[in-house]
Design a protein around this motif. Structure first.
Motif, PDB file in Angstrom:
ATOM      1  N   THR A  51       0.802  -1.228   0.000  1.00  0.00           N
ATOM      2  CA  THR A  51       0.000   0.000   0.000  1.00  0.00           C
ATOM      3  C   THR A  51       0.832   1.273   0.000  1.00  0.00           C
ATOM      4  OG1 THR A  51      -0.143  -0.200   2.404  1.00  0.00           O
ATOM      5  CG2 THR A  51      -1.984  -1.090   1.133  1.00  0.00           C
ATOM      6  N   GLY A  52       2.129   1.185   0.252  1.00  0.00           N
ATOM      7  CA  GLY A  52       2.977   2.370   0.329  1.00  0.00           C
ATOM      8  C   GLY A  52       3.547   2.766  -1.016  1.00  0.00           C
ATOM      9  N   TYR A  53       3.652   4.067  -1.236  1.00  0.00           N
ATOM     10  CA  TYR A  53       4.110   4.606  -2.522  1.00  0.00           C
ATOM     11  C   TYR A  53       5.488   4.080  -2.921  1.00  0.00           C
ATOM     12  CZ  TYR A  53       5.546   8.073  -6.020  1.00  0.00           C
ATOM     13  OH  TYR A  53       5.994   8.683  -7.162  1.00  0.00           O
ATOM     14  N   ASP A  54       6.463   4.212  -2.038  1.00  0.00           N
ATOM     15  CA  ASP A  54       7.831   3.845  -2.397  1.00  0.00           C
ATOM     16  C   ASP A  54       7.939   2.369  -2.761  1.00  0.00           C
ATOM     17  OD1 ASP A  54       8.730   6.428  -2.028  1.00  0.00           O
ATOM     18  OD2 ASP A  54       9.493   6.075  -0.003  1.00  0.00           O
ATOM     19  N   LEU A  55       7.248   1.505  -2.008  1.00  0.00           N
ATOM     20  CA  LEU A  55       7.344   0.071  -2.288  1.00  0.00           C
ATOM     21  C   LEU A  55       6.602  -0.300  -3.566  1.00  0.00           C
ATOM     22  CD1 LEU A  55       7.107  -1.783   1.146  1.00  0.00           C
ATOM     23  CD2 LEU A  55       9.105  -0.909  -0.073  1.00  0.00           C
ATOM     24  N   VAL A  56       5.441   0.304  -3.802  1.00  0.00           N
ATOM     25  CA  VAL A  56       4.728   0.032  -5.048  1.00  0.00           C
ATOM     26  C   VAL A  56       5.594   0.432  -6.240  1.00  0.00           C
ATOM     27  CG1 VAL A  56       2.772   0.728  -6.494  1.00  0.00           C
ATOM     28  CG2 VAL A  56       2.400   0.179  -4.086  1.00  0.00           C
ATOM     29  N   ARG A  57       6.172   1.603  -6.173  1.00  0.00           N
ATOM     30  CA  ARG A  57       7.014   2.071  -7.271  1.00  0.00           C
ATOM     31  C   ARG A  57       8.242   1.175  -7.446  1.00  0.00           C
ATOM     32  NH1 ARG A  57      10.848   5.900  -9.054  1.00  0.00           N
ATOM     33  NH2 ARG A  57      10.060   7.290 -10.689  1.00  0.00           N
ATOM     34  N   SER A 312      -1.322  -1.792  -4.570  1.00  0.00           N
ATOM     35  CA  SER A 312      -2.476  -0.906  -4.407  1.00  0.00           C
ATOM     36  C   SER A 312      -2.094   0.503  -4.843  1.00  0.00           C
ATOM     37  CB  SER A 312      -2.946  -0.916  -2.949  1.00  0.00           C
ATOM     38  OG  SER A 312      -3.994   0.002  -2.760  1.00  0.00           O
ATOM     39  N   TYR A 313      -2.410   0.838  -6.097  1.00  0.00           N
ATOM     40  CA  TYR A 313      -2.075   2.162  -6.621  1.00  0.00           C
ATOM     41  C   TYR A 313      -2.820   3.260  -5.880  1.00  0.00           C
ATOM     42  CZ  TYR A 313      -0.079   0.022 -10.887  1.00  0.00           C
ATOM     43  OH  TYR A 313       0.678  -0.684 -11.789  1.00  0.00           O
ATOM     44  N   ASN A 314      -4.101   3.010  -5.563  1.00  0.00           N
ATOM     45  CA  ASN A 314      -4.882   4.112  -5.003  1.00  0.00           C
ATOM     46  C   ASN A 314      -4.449   4.477  -3.590  1.00  0.00           C
ATOM     47  OD1 ASN A 314      -6.020   1.813  -3.888  1.00  0.00           O
ATOM     48  ND2 ASN A 314      -8.082   2.189  -4.674  1.00  0.00           N
ATOM     49  N   THR A 315      -3.941   3.518  -2.810  1.00  0.00           N
ATOM     50  CA  THR A 315      -3.407   3.902  -1.502  1.00  0.00           C
ATOM     51  C   THR A 315      -1.997   4.467  -1.629  1.00  0.00           C
ATOM     52  OG1 THR A 315      -2.701   1.610  -1.106  1.00  0.00           O
ATOM     53  CG2 THR A 315      -4.808   2.296  -0.166  1.00  0.00           C
ATOM     54  N   GLY A 342       0.950   4.175 -13.720  1.00  0.00           N
ATOM     55  CA  GLY A 342       1.903   3.108 -13.481  1.00  0.00           C
ATOM     56  C   GLY A 342       3.335   3.606 -13.473  1.00  0.00           C
ATOM     57  N   HIS A 343       4.257   2.657 -13.639  1.00  0.00           N
ATOM     58  CA  HIS A 343       5.691   2.963 -13.611  1.00  0.00           C
ATOM     59  C   HIS A 343       6.421   1.758 -14.192  1.00  0.00           C
ATOM     60  CE1 HIS A 343       9.537   4.490 -12.225  1.00  0.00           C
ATOM     61  NE2 HIS A 343       9.761   3.368 -11.574  1.00  0.00           N
TER      62      HIS A 343
END
Length: 402
Positions: A51-57, A312-315, A342-343
């Motif tokens: 759910t965290g930005y840095d980990l999703v990216r 989870s992109y939205n979170t 995305g990325h």
């Protein structure tokens, strides 16, 4: 492995009453426990939810995590009765890794450049004006989804791919079925097959009589008809449904944030940051799964080879460690860099086209109808379910002063 890591029992699917733009409360609360949670799948597979930005990216940019369809057996909701998942059909490159992914994406990159998409601006303006003219002529009261949000991207993607516009009704209905999250497995499969059949006929027609469009341009490549059909499916569904839902849900969000709407109306130069902020804030593409190809350390946890990681992109786009006041719609926001497109290697191919369509359509709509407002209470606006691949509204009744 940390014992304090949060664990979900089921995937949250309900948004809070009165908060149609916010992710489900449980997802936001999980982020408070950390950027990664355990997530057991219905078949017992122990996966992860990020759910965290840095980990999703980080996962999106890490080729140790795969997009291959055949590795995602635990992710699919349908009862597979012990069946093996086949690889993605030829051309459907979103569910592939390199080098198969690159074989299909690379021939398309030059056809969706910033420069080429900006050249389309005049045509997008014309199509938008035609639909606003029709709304104005009909008089106050319209469903913005059918009068505005769906037809604009439908016309443009049809013209880009060389799809006869009179055929749009059937493919729109079928795309709604396999992305809308509200039909049975049988109906979903039937819609997918019907779309595949139509696209096979379209490719054959292009072979016989090429025209000035992206699909005809690809006939000179080494791609066969099955591959062209798969590419057309990706472009048609992604190029239509995502933008249509951004236009309708984005208008809903602006109408519910009158100060932001007024700022945009008074300062048209805000349209570029407004588009980016709406992409961040709305999170219509909620996320995608990946599967670890080897053991990977992620956020202090060991992700075992074969484990599915749901991103989870939205979170991530509401992560307070990345965005100031993340739940606030702020068209003047300075901390950009959302993941709405995305990325990594799967970053949205058509993002520049989507930007052009949103810039033109939002600007023209609020200029043409300065008194635009909801025609029903906000809580009565019909929303797509959280199970839909693409979130949005099913209808958006609006009105204005004649």
């Amino acid at each position: 492995m940390s014992e304090s890591v949060h664990t979900f029992t089921t995937m949250p699917t309900e948004r809070q009453p009165g908060c149609p733009f916010d992710p489900p409360k449980e997802l936001l609360e999980a982020r408070e426990h950390g950027p990664i949670s355990r997530f057991p799948f219905p078949d017992g597979h122990q996966g992860w939810l990020v759910t965290g930005y840095d980990l999703v990216r980080a996962v999106l940019g890490d080729q140790r995590f795969s997009s291959r369809k055949e590795l995602m057996r635990h992710h699919w909701a349908m009862d597979l009765a012990g069946m093996e998942i086949p690889p993605a059909p030829p051309g459907e490159f979103l569910l592939m890794d390199e080098p198969r992914h690159g074989r299909y994406r690379k021939p398309l990159v030059g056809k969706f450049t910033v420069r080429r998409m900006r050249q389309l601006t005049e045509r997008v303006e014309q199509v938008t004006a035609e639909h606003l003219d029709a709304m104005e002529k009909a008089g106050p009261g319209a469903d913005l989804v059918t009068a505005f949000a769906k037809p604009i991207p439908a016309v443009i993607i049809c013209e880009l791919l060389g799809v006869p516009y009179e055929d749009r009704g059937s493919f729109q209905d079928n795309i709604d079925k396999f992305l809308g999250g509200e039909v049975s497995d049988e109906e979903l499969i039937a819609a997918y097959i019907a779309t595949q059949t139509y696209l096979a006929e379209l490719v054959a027609a292009k072979r016989a009589n090429p025209t000035d469009d992206v699909l005809s341009d690809l006939l000179d490549s080494d791609l066969n008809d099955e591959e062209l059909k798969g590419i057309a499916l990706i472009l048609l569904s992604a190029g239509f449904d995502t933008t249509a839902n951004m236009l309708s849900l984005g208008t809903f969000a602006l109408l519910q944030n009158p100060a932001q709407l007024a700022a945009l109306r008074n300062d048209p130069t805000l349209i570029d940051p407004a588009v980016e902020e709406l992409m961040r804030y709305l999170g219509i593409v909620k996320g995608f799964p990946r599967v670890a190809l080897e053991d990977v350390e992620l956020g202090g946890q060991t992700i075992k080879a074969g484990s599915i990681v749901v991103l989870s992109y939205n979170t991530a786009n509401r992560d307070p460690e990345r965005f100031t006041d993340p739940h606030l719609l702020d068209l003047r926001r300075q901390d950009g860099g959302h993941l709405g497109f995305g990325h990594g290697i799967h970053q949205c191919l058509g993002q520049q086209l989507a930007r052009v369509e949103m810039r033109v359509a939002f600007s023209a709509l609020i200029k043409r109808f300065p008194t635009l407002r909801l025609a029903v209470p906000a809580e009565e606006v019909a929303l797509r379910p959280e199970t839909a691949d693409i979130y949005g509204v099913k209808s958006l009744p609006v009105t204005w002063d004649a």
